[in-house]
Design a protein around this motif. Structure first.
Motif, PDB file in Angstrom:
ATOM      1  N   PRO A 148       0.811  -1.230   0.000  1.00  0.00           N
ATOM      2  CA  PRO A 148       0.000   0.000   0.000  1.00  0.00           C
ATOM      3  C   PRO A 148       0.841   1.275   0.000  1.00  0.00           C
ATOM      4  O   PRO A 148       0.546   2.214  -0.740  1.00  0.00           O
ATOM      5  CB  PRO A 148      -0.827  -0.098   1.287  1.00  0.00           C
ATOM      6  CG  PRO A 148      -0.858  -1.538   1.616  1.00  0.00           C
ATOM      7  CD  PRO A 148       0.430  -2.103   1.135  1.00  0.00           C
ATOM      8  N   LEU A 149       1.915   1.314   0.805  1.00  0.00           N
ATOM      9  CA  LEU A 149       2.730   2.525   0.850  1.00  0.00           C
ATOM     10  C   LEU A 149       3.527   2.710  -0.433  1.00  0.00           C
ATOM     11  O   LEU A 149       3.723   3.845  -0.884  1.00  0.00           O
ATOM     12  CB  LEU A 149       3.664   2.505   2.061  1.00  0.00           C
ATOM     13  CG  LEU A 149       2.984   2.694   3.418  1.00  0.00           C
ATOM     14  CD1 LEU A 149       4.017   2.717   4.525  1.00  0.00           C
ATOM     15  CD2 LEU A 149       2.161   3.965   3.445  1.00  0.00           C
ATOM     16  N   LEU A 150       3.967   1.637  -1.036  1.00  0.00           N
ATOM     17  CA  LEU A 150       4.687   1.744  -2.299  1.00  0.00           C
ATOM     18  C   LEU A 150       3.759   2.246  -3.402  1.00  0.00           C
ATOM     19  O   LEU A 150       4.123   3.134  -4.175  1.00  0.00           O
ATOM     20  CB  LEU A 150       5.296   0.392  -2.674  1.00  0.00           C
ATOM     21  CG  LEU A 150       6.278   0.373  -3.837  1.00  0.00           C
ATOM     22  CD1 LEU A 150       7.483   1.252  -3.529  1.00  0.00           C
ATOM     23  CD2 LEU A 150       6.733  -1.043  -4.114  1.00  0.00           C
ATOM     24  N   ALA A 151       2.556   1.717  -3.459  1.00  0.00           N
ATOM     25  CA  ALA A 151       1.586   2.160  -4.475  1.00  0.00           C
ATOM     26  C   ALA A 151       1.192   3.619  -4.261  1.00  0.00           C
ATOM     27  O   ALA A 151       1.152   4.415  -5.212  1.00  0.00           O
ATOM     28  CB  ALA A 151       0.353   1.263  -4.440  1.00  0.00           C
ATOM     29  N   LEU A 180       1.777   9.335  -5.988  1.00  0.00           N
ATOM     30  CA  LEU A 180       1.931  10.760  -5.721  1.00  0.00           C
ATOM     31  C   LEU A 180       2.931  11.429  -6.665  1.00  0.00           C
ATOM     32  O   LEU A 180       2.947  12.651  -6.783  1.00  0.00           O
ATOM     33  CB  LEU A 180       2.358  10.981  -4.263  1.00  0.00           C
ATOM     34  CG  LEU A 180       1.267  10.721  -3.232  1.00  0.00           C
ATOM     35  CD1 LEU A 180       1.839  10.714  -1.829  1.00  0.00           C
ATOM     36  CD2 LEU A 180       0.164  11.755  -3.346  1.00  0.00           C
ATOM     37  N   PHE A 181       3.750  10.649  -7.340  1.00  0.00           N
ATOM     38  CA  PHE A 181       4.712  11.218  -8.276  1.00  0.00           C
ATOM     39  C   PHE A 181       4.142  11.389  -9.682  1.00  0.00           C
ATOM     40  O   PHE A 181       4.822  11.916 -10.553  1.00  0.00           O
ATOM     41  CB  PHE A 181       5.976  10.346  -8.339  1.00  0.00           C
ATOM     42  CG  PHE A 181       6.865  10.552  -7.147  1.00  0.00           C
ATOM     43  CD1 PHE A 181       7.761  11.594  -7.093  1.00  0.00           C
ATOM     44  CD2 PHE A 181       6.790   9.694  -6.067  1.00  0.00           C
ATOM     45  CE1 PHE A 181       8.572  11.784  -6.002  1.00  0.00           C
ATOM     46  CE2 PHE A 181       7.591   9.863  -4.965  1.00  0.00           C
ATOM     47  CZ  PHE A 181       8.493  10.919  -4.932  1.00  0.00           C
ATOM     48  N   GLY A 237       5.026  12.286  -1.620  1.00  0.00           N
ATOM     49  CA  GLY A 237       5.456  10.961  -2.067  1.00  0.00           C
ATOM     50  C   GLY A 237       6.752  10.534  -1.400  1.00  0.00           C
ATOM     51  O   GLY A 237       6.913   9.382  -0.989  1.00  0.00           O
ATOM     52  N   TYR A 238       7.696  11.472  -1.278  1.00  0.00           N
ATOM     53  CA  TYR A 238       8.945  11.173  -0.567  1.00  0.00           C
ATOM     54  C   TYR A 238       8.663  10.822   0.895  1.00  0.00           C
ATOM     55  O   TYR A 238       9.276   9.917   1.453  1.00  0.00           O
ATOM     56  CB  TYR A 238       9.909  12.357  -0.619  1.00  0.00           C
ATOM     57  CG  TYR A 238      10.657  12.488  -1.920  1.00  0.00           C
ATOM     58  CD1 TYR A 238      11.435  11.446  -2.406  1.00  0.00           C
ATOM     59  CD2 TYR A 238      10.597  13.657  -2.663  1.00  0.00           C
ATOM     60  CE1 TYR A 238      12.128  11.565  -3.586  1.00  0.00           C
ATOM     61  CE2 TYR A 238      11.289  13.786  -3.845  1.00  0.00           C
ATOM     62  CZ  TYR A 238      12.059  12.739  -4.307  1.00  0.00           C
ATOM     63  OH  TYR A 238      12.742  12.860  -5.485  1.00  0.00           O
ATOM     64  N   LEU A 239       7.732  11.541   1.516  1.00  0.00           N
ATOM     65  CA  LEU A 239       7.390  11.281   2.915  1.00  0.00           C
ATOM     66  C   LEU A 239       6.775   9.896   3.082  1.00  0.00           C
ATOM     67  O   LEU A 239       7.150   9.138   3.983  1.00  0.00           O
ATOM     68  CB  LEU A 239       6.431  12.356   3.432  1.00  0.00           C
ATOM     69  CG  LEU A 239       5.971  12.207   4.879  1.00  0.00           C
ATOM     70  CD1 LEU A 239       7.147  12.411   5.818  1.00  0.00           C
ATOM     71  CD2 LEU A 239       4.879  13.196   5.179  1.00  0.00           C
ATOM     72  N   VAL A 240       5.850   9.538   2.192  1.00  0.00           N
ATOM     73  CA  VAL A 240       5.205   8.220   2.258  1.00  0.00           C
ATOM     74  C   VAL A 240       6.230   7.111   2.047  1.00  0.00           C
ATOM     75  O   VAL A 240       6.258   6.114   2.778  1.00  0.00           O
ATOM     76  CB  VAL A 240       4.051   8.129   1.231  1.00  0.00           C
ATOM     77  CG1 VAL A 240       3.555   6.702   1.083  1.00  0.00           C
ATOM     78  CG2 VAL A 240       2.907   9.039   1.639  1.00  0.00           C
ATOM     79  N   LEU A 241       7.101   7.266   1.038  1.00  0.00           N
ATOM     80  CA  LEU A 241       8.112   6.245   0.784  1.00  0.00           C
ATOM     81  C   LEU A 241       9.127   6.171   1.919  1.00  0.00           C
ATOM     82  O   LEU A 241       9.626   5.096   2.250  1.00  0.00           O
ATOM     83  CB  LEU A 241       8.812   6.514  -0.546  1.00  0.00           C
ATOM     84  CG  LEU A 241       7.957   6.278  -1.788  1.00  0.00           C
ATOM     85  CD1 LEU A 241       8.705   6.711  -3.039  1.00  0.00           C
ATOM     86  CD2 LEU A 241       7.536   4.834  -1.896  1.00  0.00           C
ATOM     87  N   GLY A 242       9.426   7.304   2.534  1.00  0.00           N
ATOM     88  CA  GLY A 242      10.324   7.300   3.698  1.00  0.00           C
ATOM     89  C   GLY A 242       9.719   6.559   4.874  1.00  0.00           C
ATOM     90  O   GLY A 242      10.421   5.823   5.587  1.00  0.00           O
ATOM     91  N   CYS A 243       8.423   6.735   5.095  1.00  0.00           N
ATOM     92  CA  CYS A 243       7.740   5.993   6.160  1.00  0.00           C
ATOM     93  C   CYS A 243       7.733   4.492   5.863  1.00  0.00           C
ATOM     94  O   CYS A 243       7.921   3.674   6.763  1.00  0.00           O
ATOM     95  CB  CYS A 243       6.316   6.508   6.337  1.00  0.00           C
ATOM     96  SG  CYS A 243       6.219   8.157   7.027  1.00  0.00           S
ATOM     97  N   GLY A 244       7.509   4.147   4.606  1.00  0.00           N
ATOM     98  CA  GLY A 244       7.567   2.736   4.221  1.00  0.00           C
ATOM     99  C   GLY A 244       8.956   2.163   4.418  1.00  0.00           C
ATOM    100  O   GLY A 244       9.116   1.023   4.862  1.00  0.00           O
ATOM    101  N   PHE A 245       9.978   2.952   4.097  1.00  0.00           N
ATOM    102  CA  PHE A 245      11.361   2.535   4.308  1.00  0.00           C
ATOM    103  C   PHE A 245      11.616   2.252   5.783  1.00  0.00           C
ATOM    104  O   PHE A 245      12.160   1.204   6.144  1.00  0.00           O
ATOM    105  CB  PHE A 245      12.309   3.626   3.799  1.00  0.00           C
ATOM    106  CG  PHE A 245      13.746   3.402   4.184  1.00  0.00           C
ATOM    107  CD1 PHE A 245      14.518   2.469   3.522  1.00  0.00           C
ATOM    108  CD2 PHE A 245      14.324   4.138   5.195  1.00  0.00           C
ATOM    109  CE1 PHE A 245      15.835   2.258   3.869  1.00  0.00           C
ATOM    110  CE2 PHE A 245      15.638   3.944   5.558  1.00  0.00           C
ATOM    111  CZ  PHE A 245      16.405   2.999   4.884  1.00  0.00           C
TER     112      PHE A 245
END
Length: 99
Positions: free
Chosen positions: A13-16, A21-22, A33-41
């Protein structure tokens, strides 16, 4: 939490969402999008370092591609003729002002 459960509940879900967002050229959405991917990371690194590396690689590729930078909101580039100087009116602008 198993690795499969982490990917189903957090990773996919976070990757999608992060990649969605990009889409388009909006700087605020790209930063989100960077924030969401950072949280997923961060979340997947806590479960499995290899899974976190996948999110890190996606972040690095998007950052290297310049997504979310100053050019995201820049308008189209105007090509000037050889005789035309920056700030000179174009032929269309001159025709519109003479009406």
């Amino acid at each position: 939490m198993t690795l499969v459960t982490a990917w189903v509940l957090i990773g996919v879900p976070l990757l999608a969402l992060g990649l969605a967002l990009f889409v388009g050229r909006s700087r605020p959405r790209a930063l989100a999008g960077y924030l969401v991917l950072g949280c997923g990371f961060a979340a997947l690194t806590a479960v499995d370092r290899t899974s976190g590396a996948i999110f890190g690689a996606v972040l690095a590729l998007l950052y290297a591609a310049g997504r979310g930078g100053a050019l995201e909101t820049a308008g189209p580039v105007q090509v000037l003729d050889e005789e035309q100087q920056p700030g000179d009116a174009t032929a269309e602008e001159e025709a519109a002002s003479s009406r």
